[in-house]
Design a protein around this motif. Structure first.
Motif, PDB file in Angstrom:
ATOM      1  N   UNK C   1       0.826  -1.201   0.000  1.00 29.25           N
ATOM      2  CA  UNK C   1       0.000   0.000   0.000  1.00 29.25           C
ATOM      3  C   UNK C   1       0.856   1.245   0.000  1.00 29.25           C
ATOM      4  N   UNK C   2       0.542   2.089  -0.889  1.00 30.46           N
ATOM      5  CA  UNK C   2       1.309   3.326  -0.993  1.00 30.46           C
ATOM      6  C   UNK C   2       0.611   4.394  -0.168  1.00 30.46           C
ATOM      7  N   UNK C   3       1.367   5.019   0.659  1.00 25.27           N
ATOM      8  CA  UNK C   3       0.762   6.078   1.466  1.00 25.27           C
ATOM      9  C   UNK C   3       1.224   7.434   0.974  1.00 25.27           C
ATOM     10  N   UNK C   4       0.382   8.381   1.061  1.00 28.11           N
ATOM     11  CA  UNK C   4       0.766   9.749   0.717  1.00 28.11           C
ATOM     12  C   UNK C   4       0.695   9.981  -0.777  1.00 28.11           C
ATOM     13  N   UNK C   7       1.708  12.386  -6.676  1.00 27.96           N
ATOM     14  CA  UNK C   7       1.443  13.085  -7.924  1.00 27.96           C
ATOM     15  C   UNK C   7       1.176  14.554  -7.595  1.00 27.96           C
ATOM     16  N   UNK C  10      -2.846  19.592 -10.048  1.00 27.21           N
ATOM     17  CA  UNK C  10      -4.297  19.543 -10.123  1.00 27.21           C
ATOM     18  C   UNK C  10      -4.829  18.185  -9.691  1.00 27.21           C
ATOM     19  N   UNK C  11      -4.155  17.160 -10.210  1.00 32.88           N
ATOM     20  CA  UNK C  11      -4.654  15.808  -9.956  1.00 32.88           C
ATOM     21  C   UNK C  11      -4.638  15.484  -8.470  1.00 32.88           C
ATOM     22  N   UNK C  14      -7.740  16.556  -6.673  1.00 34.28           N
ATOM     23  CA  UNK C  14      -8.861  15.627  -6.790  1.00 34.28           C
ATOM     24  C   UNK C  14      -8.597  14.374  -5.985  1.00 34.28           C
ATOM     25  N   UNK C  15      -7.360  13.886  -6.120  1.00 30.40           N
ATOM     26  CA  UNK C  15      -7.118  12.562  -5.565  1.00 30.40           C
ATOM     27  C   UNK C  15      -7.174  12.566  -4.047  1.00 30.40           C
ATOM     28  N   UNK C  16      -6.625  13.594  -3.418  1.00 30.81           N
ATOM     29  CA  UNK C  16      -6.653  13.576  -1.974  1.00 30.81           C
ATOM     30  C   UNK C  16      -8.034  13.930  -1.473  1.00 30.81           C
ATOM     31  N   UNK C  17      -8.736  14.729  -2.239  1.00 36.81           N
ATOM     32  CA  UNK C  17     -10.116  14.994  -1.876  1.00 36.81           C
ATOM     33  C   UNK C  17     -10.280  16.016  -0.787  1.00 36.81           C
ATOM     34  N   UNK C  18      -9.224  16.325  -0.061  1.00 36.88           N
ATOM     35  CA  UNK C  18      -9.344  17.285   1.031  1.00 36.88           C
ATOM     36  C   UNK C  18      -9.890  18.609   0.543  1.00 36.88           C
ATOM     37  N   UNK C  20     -10.919  19.416  -2.433  1.00 36.67           N
ATOM     38  CA  UNK C  20     -12.125  19.300  -3.224  1.00 36.67           C
ATOM     39  C   UNK C  20     -13.347  19.134  -2.353  1.00 36.67           C
ATOM     40  N   UNK C  21     -13.162  18.430  -1.249  1.00 38.17           N
ATOM     41  CA  UNK C  21     -14.292  18.248  -0.342  1.00 38.17           C
ATOM     42  C   UNK C  21     -14.830  19.583   0.108  1.00 38.17           C
ATOM     43  N   UNK C  22     -13.912  20.447   0.494  1.00 39.58           N
ATOM     44  CA  UNK C  22     -14.384  21.765   0.934  1.00 39.58           C
ATOM     45  C   UNK C  22     -14.961  22.555  -0.223  1.00 39.58           C
TER      46      UNK C  22
END
Lengths: 321, 416, 356
Positions: C1-4, C7, C10-11, C14-18, C20-22
């Motif tokens: 499992x890759x943590x952190x 990339x 911009x991507x 989206x990917x972390x979602x933090x 974008x969530x807000x």
């Protein structure tokens, strides 16, 4: 006899257009792995946007743009919540449906002071060549006439409807986009095996978001069709079409053209229901048909429908699934 | 068939690691709810680190509820202001009308009653990570069966008539719920879609029965059920409740919530459902009959939803009327969500939605009713977003691998 | 499992979602702002000791250009002419009907009106509990032998009589000899319209064909214009050139259909010529506004009497619309023929059946 048959075909097509557009939208979202129960809300928002846009600008073309824009707006919310925040897709869709239903009702009251419908607007005139075949009597705005209508009137008016032509073209384009382009491949990979897509250096989230936004385009267009057909917005006018579209999408195995074919089947059932004299088959049973067919398809009794493998799962690279 | 459950893969193993005290200890550890922590664990004197985790778990499970409801109400105030009404008047009307009088509160409880049943139905299925969106259809089918037994069935002595009607409702709802369960178990077809489709089928089917066979002339309702099948209306016994539709179904709902609290939390069946919820593969490794459990979960869920109509049909109007469910099956999803699928928490959650529902009518004369419809949707959206966001705070329980998802917000739509 | 996240750009957002969530939250707020901001509504200001009236609307609510709007028009006229003030509810769901009536009854309103047959049971219950208040129910369902509370007036219309006359007009105006009927919900109340219309068509044209369709079997059948349009188009395809609808806002779709194909439609409840001026042959008006106004007026004057009030052609409770706008279709001979029929019904020489 031929007149009646073409009239029937025209009616089936008219009923199927919004289903087929929305089902295509659903296919984009779900091929990318995002369940879109919010399709119902997207359609409704599209219908409201179209009506409000046309009433504000006086141009049905701009109205359609507004409608599609409203569809995209709701889809963007869905994308932000499900792809961005990775929150639950089903709940997001259900909540968005509620939001749009209540929201359009509130806007209807605020903008047009009615709890049931917007004012009427004119909409598209049929393309000019229709009049050449049917004569003036069949063209709206012509003199009201009693007596039997011109033959093939329904079909001709439909073929002369700009949005019908656009919609039919759009669905074919969607099929090509999904199955004949690199983007389509990426989108399908995002739904079937996002890890591989990620490994190939493509952002799963971006691809998925694009799929959801495309479902907003098509769902919004379905709403635009409804509003333009009625020349107004009426409260709750999506009337469960989003769910029928989901059903058609499943029966069509998440392919736009096959989904559109399923929509034609559902549309035919509905048209039949209007033409069969009451008492032959209870209308309720014809109403049930799309839903029953879908369940049978899911249960594997009539051609097994298999969803994209990772449908419904947020993609989280940390967890690597 | 591969496991496509988006279950926290490591948690199952982790749970096993935690339990060291033989079978009984295993059970205690395994009963661990959402965050892998149980009140009983605290009582057993855990170390400070674990206590901190307990606090974090509280933040994670209560935080989204507080934030979404609070922010939702704040937003509503802004909207009310924009509509040209004073928010203080809005809220004072809303709360005095719903909570400020015995009558108002009884109306809230009346609205909450079917939500409690449908919420329990959704929560029960959720334990096994089955998404029962079909509570609406199960409620309609169950309600009709209940009414039919009530007016067409035999007149029985007092408790028997009622029990028979309730049994009929539960049975019909369970049968309706079993369909998606069976399809899911046999072919893996998504219960989400099947339950949605069955909602429409239920409405059409019952409507056909009603219109062609059972409706009284000039109406869309059936005959009245026999008095022996009535649930008592509280207004018959308490003067302050004059005119209130509140009835014995509320007691039944609370009783069921308590029973389910025990069944889901302390029995092998409830435990098996949770294991199933963690992932079908894991459940299979644990030797559980996955297919049968899925069907059982949906049977129970359907039965609960089938009873949701009892408040209206046996307590309030005492007949079946078209459109009587008024969306309780769908609101039940929100109710279960805010209660995080815990049976006892469903009671306050249902009351909260009851306030919003009856409140819409109470404030109808100063703001449009739609505002409260939108508010419900907004709270729901905020909740699911906050629920994910808070998990990204550095708060999560630190043992083993971090759980990746919250059972209250499962990913679904898994497929064969 | 890759943590952190590794990339960039911009991507990652989206990917972390933090973030974008807000962003998602912010977007939700924005939409809510748009949905709820925008405008300002004001309810009727309560002032002085004007006579308080309460009213609860039916499915569809204000703005359906038909049944509910007719009731609302009566309410507005009462405000303007009698100086009443009013409060109204548009209940969202079935169980709200009784609760809304009760809220009004326990408030200051002295007369409470329920608009629609669905109110029958609810209004009876509430009327019994509040004997000091007055109640009126439009389209009240009365069955043989039922005792009506003394403080409740059930307003009924003999829709079959008005429908008979518009049926006669349809039969006389039609060239194809085929006419249509689009009903809302398939219930006995709407069967009255159908039966009267059918009989009216056949009375002037025994060989005519009447195509009958219903939009559905639930309350939503009164608010489904898309269905109304398709039903009407199917009838037009089958040769109908005049279509009568009794279907609430579903009928708006019927008007769209006759516009699209240049046929004629007959409106219902209110004068609907404004919906499609060039395609509205006439309307079977049901004087819901007059009934509402009269009930309020009688309550205010103290001349209110409970019971059943049935209004037909004779009492002016139902009628058809004739004016300059539709004189182009309703020619003098046709008008004369229809008036003769009216006379026969008013004088009781012809009775119109209310069932099929």
């Amino acid at each position: 006899m031929i007149g009646l048959a073409t009239a029937f075909v025209a009616q089936v097509l008219r009923i199927s257009v919004p289903y087929a557009l929305a089902a295509t939208g659903g296919a984009f979202s779900e091929r990318g792995g995002v369940i879109n129960i919010g399709l119902e809300g997207i359609i409704l928002a599209g219908a409201f946007g179209t009506a409000a846009g046309t009433l504000a600008t006086g141009s049905p073309w701009l109205g359609v743009l507004f409608g599609v824009g409203a569809g995209i707006l709701i889809a963007a919310l869905h994308a932000a919540i499900t792809v961005g925040a990775k929150a639950d897709q089903i709940l997001s869709g259900l909540a968005l449906n509620l939001l749009v239903l209540g929201g359009t009702r509130g806007l209807l009251r605020l903008l047009y002071d009615s709890s049931s419908n917007s004012p009427r607007f004119e909409g598209f005139a049929p393309l000019a060549y229709v009049a050449r075949f049917t004569g003036d009597a069949a063209v709206p705005g012509g003199a009201a006439a009693t007596g039997p209508g011109a033959p093939f009137e329904g079909l001709l008016l439909l073929v002369g409807h700009p949005l019908f032509l656009l919609g039919a073209g759009g669905i074919i384009l969607a099929q090509v986009l999904l199955f004949g382009t690199g983007f389509g491949l990426s989108l399908r990979a995002a739904g079937d095996g996002p890890r591989a897509l990620d490994g190939a250096g493509i952002s799963v989230s971006r691809v998925r978001a694009a799929g959801v936004l495309l479902s907003g385009v098509f769902g919004g267009a379905a709403g635009a069709w409804l509003a333009l057909e009625q020349h107004m917005f009426t409260d709750g006018m999506s009337g469960g079409r989003g769910y029928i579209a989901l059903a058609a999408m499943i029966v069509g195995k998440w392919r736009p053209l096959a989904g559109a074919t399923a929509c034609l089947l559902f549309g035919a059932a509905e048209a039949l229901q209007m033409r069969v004299p009451s008492g032959v088959i209870p209308t309720q049973f014809l109403q049930m048909l799309p839903y029953v067919v879908t369940i049978l398809a899911l249960a594997g009794w009539i051609g097994r429908s298999t969803a994209p493998a990772r449908l419904g799962e947020p993609y989280d690279r940390e967890e690597g699934r | 068939m591969t496991s496509l459950w988006h279950g926290p893969r490591g948690r199952w193993a982790k749970c096993f690691r935690k339990g060291r005290g033989g079978p009984a200890g295993d059970r205690a550890a395994l009963r661990v709810p959402d965050r892998g922590l149980d009140a009983s664990d605290q009582g057993r004197g855990l170390n400070a680190g674990l206590r901190a985790t307990a606090r974090n778990a509280l933040i994670l499970s209560a935080g989204p509820v507080v934030l979404s409801v609070g922010l939702g109400l704040l937003l509503a105030a802004v909207a009310v202001r924009a509509l040209g009404t004073s928010p203080s008047e809005f809220y004072s009307r809303l709360f005095t009308g719903t909570l400020g009088s015995v009558y108002g509160f009884s109306q809230v409880l009346f609205k909450a009653t079917p939500l409690l049943f449908t919420g329990l139905a959704v929560a029960t299925a959720f334990r096994a990570r089955l998404f029962n969106i079909g509570a609406e259809g199960q409620m309609v089918v169950g309600g009709f069966a209940m009414a039919w037994v009530g007016f067409a069935g035999p007149v029985l002595p007092i408790p028997l008539g009622l029990l028979l009607a309730l049994a009929a409702g539960a049975f019909a709802g369970a049968a309706w719920g079993a369909i998606p369960g069976l399809i899911r178990a046999r072919t893996g077809g998504s219960e989400v879609i099947v339950t949605i489709m069955l909602n429409f089928i239920a409405v059409a089917l019952v409507n056909w029965l009603l219109v062609t066979r059972f409706a009284l002339p000039e109406t869309v309702r059936t005959a009245e059920v026999h008095a022996s099948a009535w649930l008592p209306r509280f207004s018959d016994h308490v003067g302050a409740l004059r005119g209130s539709p509140l009835n014995g179904a509320l007691g039944l709902g609370i009783l069921l919530a308590v029973v389910l609290h025990v069944v889901l939390g302390r029995t092998v069946f409830g435990f098996s459902l949770r294991v199933l919820g963690e992932g079908a593969t894991q459940a299979r490794y644990a030797g559980l009959p996955v297919g049968r459990l899925i069907v059982q979960a949906m049977l129970l869920s359907g039965a609960l939803a089938g009873l949701a109509g009892s408040s209206f049909i046996l307590g309030y109007k005492r007949y079946y009327e078209g459109d009587f469910s008024s969306g309780a099956g769908f609101t039940g999803i929100a109710v279960a969500l805010l209660a995080r699928n815990r049976p006892l928490f469903l009671i306050p959650s249902a009351i909260f939605f009851g306030v919003l529902s009856y409140g819409g009518l109470v404030v109808n004369s100063i703001v449009p009713r739609e505002l409260l419809e939108v508010l419900q949707a907004v709270i729901l959206l905020l909740f699911i977003v906050f629920d994910r966001l808070l998990q990204r705070l550095p708060l999560r329980p630190r043992w083993g691998q971090a759980p990746s998802g919250d059972p209250a917000v499962p990913a679904t739509g898994e497929t064969p | 499992m890759v943590r952190g996240g590794r990339v960039s750009g911009w991507a990652t957002g989206w990917a972390t979602g933090w973030r974008t969530g807000w962003v998602a939250c912010a977007a939700v707020f924005l939409v809510i702002g748009v949905l709820t901001g925008g405008g300002c509504t004001k309810k009727e200001a309560a002032k002085g000791d004007t006579y308080p009236v309460g009213l609860v609307f039916d499915v569809g609510g204000i703005g359906d250009k038909s049944f509910n709007d007719a009731a609302y028009a009566g309410l507005l006229r009462a405000r303007d002419q009698l100086g009443i003030r009013f409060e109204y509810f548009e209940p969202g769901e079935g169980t709200d009907r009784e609760a809304a009536l009760r809220l009004l009854a326990s408030g200051s309103s002295k007369i409470i009106l329920g608009v629609g047959f669905l109110f029958t049971d609810d209004i009876e219950t509430v009327a019994r509990e509040y004997p000091e208040k007055l109640f009126a129910c439009v389209d009240y369902t009365w069955t043989e032998g039922k005792q009506v509370p003394a403080n409740l007036v059930g307003l009924k219309f003999r829709e079959e009589e008005g429908s008979f006359l518009v049926g006669a007009i349809a039969g006389l105006v039609s060239q194809s000899g085929t006419v249509g009927f689009v009903g809302g919900m398939d219930i006995p109340l709407i069967h009255k319209f159908e039966a009267g219309y059918h009989a009216g068509v056949l009375s002037v044209r025994p060989d005519a064909k009447v195509i009958i369709s219903y939009a559905g079997v639930t309350g939503d059948a009164f608010k489904n214009p898309a269905k109304g349009k398709e039903l009407a188009l199917a009838q037009i395809d089958a040769g109908a050139d005049v279509i009568f609808h009794a279907s609430g806002s579903t009928g708006l779709g019927v008007f769209e259909a006759v516009r699209a194909r240049n046929k004629l439609a007959i409106g219902v409840d209110s004068d609907q010529s404004a919906v499609a001026p060039d395609h509205c042959l006439t309307s079977m008006v049901k004087q819901v506004d007059v009934a509402v106004f009269d009930a309020i007026s009688r309550a205010r004057d103290g001349t209110f009497a409970g019971g059943i009030l049935s209004e037909g052609l004779k009492e002016g409770g139902v009628d058809y619309v004739f004016n300059e706008g539709n004189a182009r279709w309703i020619t003098p001979p046709i008008r004369a023929r229809v008036e003769a029929l009216r006379k026969e019904i008013v004088e009781g020489r012809v009775t119109v059946s209310s069932g099929r």
